[in-house]
Each structure stands twice: as structure tokens, then as C-alpha cells.
Design a protein around this motif. Structure first.
Motif: not given
Length: 445
Positions: A422-428, A432-436
Motif C-alpha cells: 500500500v505504501l508504494d502507492r503513495i507517489p511522494f 512514504r518515509e514519514r509513514m514508515m
């Protein structure tokens, strides 16, 4: 005669009044049409009952423990500025170039900029109050008329009557915008805010848009009553990322709905990390032939957080495609409900609809309710669903730990791998790093 059990609260309404509606409208010197819209919505609000656990959509969501004495008072202006928002959230989404950015702190607009590259293409990205005054025809045509309707329930009517702040994004016909738009709602005070997002993409328009809802931790109950409307006309293409990381004490009640016309494409990613209780309706209507929609979600509650995520994929025309993937990890005594429905109306032939919900439990006390559903009224369709919930695999953890990886690090590797699709679908990349980082913080808490 029926008697109420001692100690059990009623589902009471927040203590807002018609005077609050009039005061908000007067404060922004709104045009008469908007003031009338608010007051009509308030009349509807007063006529509707509070949702209760007797209503099917709310059967598993008991919010009677909310303290409306603190959560039902509008947050006053605090004078906080753009710098109150965490620095990581204020960064440009792509390299050093900021596309369009608007930020609100406690319901007050504290920052607004639009890159000349967007302005020269006719993109409108501004405070919704300002848009209602300067672009009345566009706003009046789309606000609460196509997507989120005030009649949906009492909270939708409340947002229509009392929204305190909002964002309007419009991309003109045929414009493919390369730089993204970014908005932030940030709360620092106990109380209530009501935000609204209205996005209109004209025929053949294209843009990426990130919205974030954040707050500090709060010692007392607070509330956010929100609405998001995404309207895509023929051939439009929108990638929309909606992330929230509310602090402790926040109750969210929101309606989010998209309408997609002929050959339009919507790629919609949501992230749910914070809040004491979240009840969110997320709905996509594929109204035009050849329209396509993908809904992706990640959520990670811990402690005693409760999330109820209600998704709906409505196929209202032939040759439409929808794809949903929601993945959750739960810790401690967290509880989630995902209710999903695919609907294919009569005449929506060649419908292709899929939904999947996966949950990973990291404690014996966590609970995930997964409720997929299909309502098919056409006879030439392909609609399927899948659901799975289970404990984190001890065998996999043992394999990693046997190679010298500490248990906490092993858990992080497993959880990261679980969320990556799912995270790979975020285009920024930086988002993605912040979500991690959010995920790591939850794991270590």
C-alpha cells in the motif's frame, strides 16, 4: 415499561446552536447563497437523529463516551503560525519546489502559496471561504451538491452547516499539472473543528494532491467533523493521498466521497494512525463508462484506539473497474472495524470490482472485525472480495531472530513488509518515509 440501565449514557448531540452557524457565516462575511446553504443544512441537522448502535452503519461504533462539553465547543483563534506545524510536514513534496501549499492551525489559515507554474495553468487552490467569494459559480455548483450530501446523516449535515475552514482545488480542462498540491489541518487546542475539502477536476485534468490532518496530544476530548468531496469529470486523473495522525483525545466523524465520470481515474490512498475514535465513511461512485477507481488504506491503532472505516465502491455505469486494498496492524487493546461494500447497479454491465482487507494482530487483546459485502444488480459482472485476520507469525519472527535480529527489529521488518504494497502507492518518497516513521513509533511505544 422500558427503563434505562444506570450509568449508560444516551447518544446526545453536541451543544452547537443556530447562533454558532450565523456567527461563522458573519465572521467570514459570506455571500447570501452560502449563508442560506448553511442555515438550510442546520434545519436538516436539527431534524435528523443522532446515529446510534441501532443503525446498521453505526452498529459497532459506540461513541457515547465522548465529552461534548470539551469536544463540542468551537476552537477559538489561537494566533499560532505556520511554524507550529512539525517541520517534516511542511517540506515540499517533490525536491525543493513547492507546488501549492495551504495550511490551517486550529481552523485558521496560516500559510498559502501557489507556484507560478500552477497559477499560469489556471489552477485554483485556496481557502474555501475565499473561493466562495471569488469563484462563486464554481463553488456553488459543486459544494454539497454532487458528492457529500447533507442528508447522509447528522454529522454530514453538521459539516454542511458549520464547517469552520476548508480547501478548494480546481484544475481547468485539459491541464496536466506536474507539481502537487498539499494541504494541512493542524490542531493544537481542545475543542471542535469542522473541515471541508472540495476538489474539482475538469475534463482531462490531472494532478496529485496530499492532505494531512494532525494534532498535538490532548488531555481532554476534542472532535473533528469533516467532509471531503472529489469530483472528476470526463477523462480526469487524480492521485489523492489523505493521511491523519491525530493526537490522543481526538474523535473524528467524517464523510469522504468521490464521483468519477467517463474514463476518469482516481487513485485514492488513506492512512489512519491517530485519534481516540475514528468513524470514517469513504465512498467512490463510478458514474461514467470506463471510469476506474483504486482505494488503498493503511491503519495502525494501538492502546485502546478504535477505528471504524466504512468503504463503498458504487458501479453506476457499464465497463467500470474498482480495486480496494486495506491493510491494518493492531497492538495492545486496539479495535478496528472495516465494512466494505461493492455495489453494481442495474445496467452496470462489465463491472469489475475487487476488495481485500488484511489484518495483523500483535497482541491477544487486539480485535479486527472485517465485513466485506457485495450487492449485485447486474448479470454480467466480476465482483469478488477477500478478508484475512491473524496473529503476527511467530515462526517468521523466530527465523529473523535466529539470525541475530532483535525481536523489535524483527517485528518492524515484518510490519514494514506487510504495509509496503500500500505504501508504494503513495507517489511522494518523503511521505512514504514519514509513514514508515509513524509505524516505527507505534511499534516502539
Amino acid at each position: 415499561m422500558a427503563t434505562r440501565r444506570r450509568g449508560v449514557r444516551d447518544f446526545v448531540a453536541p451543544p452547537f446552536t443556530r447562533a454558532d452557524v450565523e456567527a461563522v457565516s458573519a465572521r467570514f462575511n459570506e455571500p447570501e447563497w452560502l449563508r442560506e446553504m448553511r442555515l438550510n443544512a442546520w434545519d436538516l441537522y436539527e431534524s435528523l437523529p443522532m446515529p446510534t448502535t441501532q443503525d446498521e452503519a453505526w452498529r459497532r461504533t459506540d461513541y457515547r463516551h465522548i465529552n461534548w462539553e470539551t469536544a463540542g465547543t468551537l476552537v477559538p483563534a489561537t494566533g499560532s503560525g505556520f511554524e507550529a506545524i512539525p517541520e517534516a510536514n511542511r517540506r515540499p513534496l517533490l525536491g525543493d519546489d513547492q507546488g501549492a501549499m495551504i495550511a490551517f492551525v486550529d481552523g485558521e489559515c496560516v500559510h498559502h502559496e501557489v507556484n507560478e507554474a500552477l497559477a499560469s495553468q489556471g489552477v485554483i487552490f485556496m481557502d474555501l471561504h475565499q473561493a466562495a467569494a471569488e469563484h462563486a459559480d464554481l463553488v456553488k455548483e459543486h459544494l454539497f451538491t454532487h458528492a457529500v450530501l447533507p442528508s447522509a446523516d447528522k454529522f454530514a449535515a453538521l459539516n454542511a452547516a458549520l464547517w469552520t475552514h476548508g480547501v478548494f482545488l480546481y484544475v481547468p480542462r485539459g491541464k496536466a499539472v506536474s507539481l502537487p498540491a498539499h494541504s494541512i489541518f493542524y490542531n493544537t487546542q481542545t475543542g471542535a473543528t469542522l473541515g471541508h475539502i472540495l476538489v474539482v477536476l475538469d475534463e482531462g485534468a490531472q494532478i496529485d494532491y496530499l492532505h494531512e490532518s494532525l494534532s498535538t496530544d490532548m488531555a481532554q476530548d476534542a472532535s473533528y467533523v469533516g467532509a471531503t468531496e472529489l469530483i472528476l469529470k470526463d477523462g480526469a486523473n487524480l492521485r489523492f493521498v489523505n493521511l491523519q495522525d491525530w493526537g490522543d483525545g481526538m474523535f473524528e466523524f467524517s464523510h469522504q466521497r468521490a464521483r468519477v465520470s467517463n474514463d476518469g481515474q482516481l487513485d485514492w490512498v488513506t492512512g489512519q494512525m491517530g485519534g481516540k475514535l475514528v468513524k470514517a465513511f469513504m465512498e467512490i461512485d463510478l458514474d461514467g463508462k470506463g471510469s476506474w477507481g483504486r482505494m488503498s488504506g493503511v491503519y495502525f491503532p494501538a492502546g485502546q484506539q478504535f477505528f471504524d472505516l466504512d468503504t463503498q465502491q458504487n458501479h453506476n455505469a457499464p465497463n467500470t473497474t474498482s480495486d480496494l486494498l486495506y491493510k491494518g496492524v493492531l497492538k495492545d487493546k486496539a479495535h478496528t472495524v472495516w465494512q466494505g461494500m461493492i455495489k453494481a447497479l442495474p445496467g452496470a454491465q462489465k463491472t469489475d470490482g475487487f476488495q481485500a482487507n488484511r489484518n495483523m494482530l500483535m497482541s491477544d487483546d487486539a480485535r479486527a472485525d472485517s465485513i466485506p459485502g457485495l450487492e449485485i444488480q447486474a448479470d454480467d459482472v466480476r465482483c469478488t472480495h477477500a478478508s484475512a485476520t491473524g496473529q503476527i507469525e511467530e515462526e517468521l519472527l523466530f527465523y529473523l531472530m535466529a539470525r541475530g535480529i532483535p525481536r523489535k527489529d524483527a517485528e518492524k521488518l515484518v510490519v514494514d513488509g506487510f504495509f509496503v504494497p500500500v505504501l508504494d502507492r503513495i507517489p511522494f518518497e518523503n511521505v512514504r518515509e514519514r509513514m514508515m516513521a509513524y509505524i516505527e513509533r507505534k511499534l516502539l511505544a
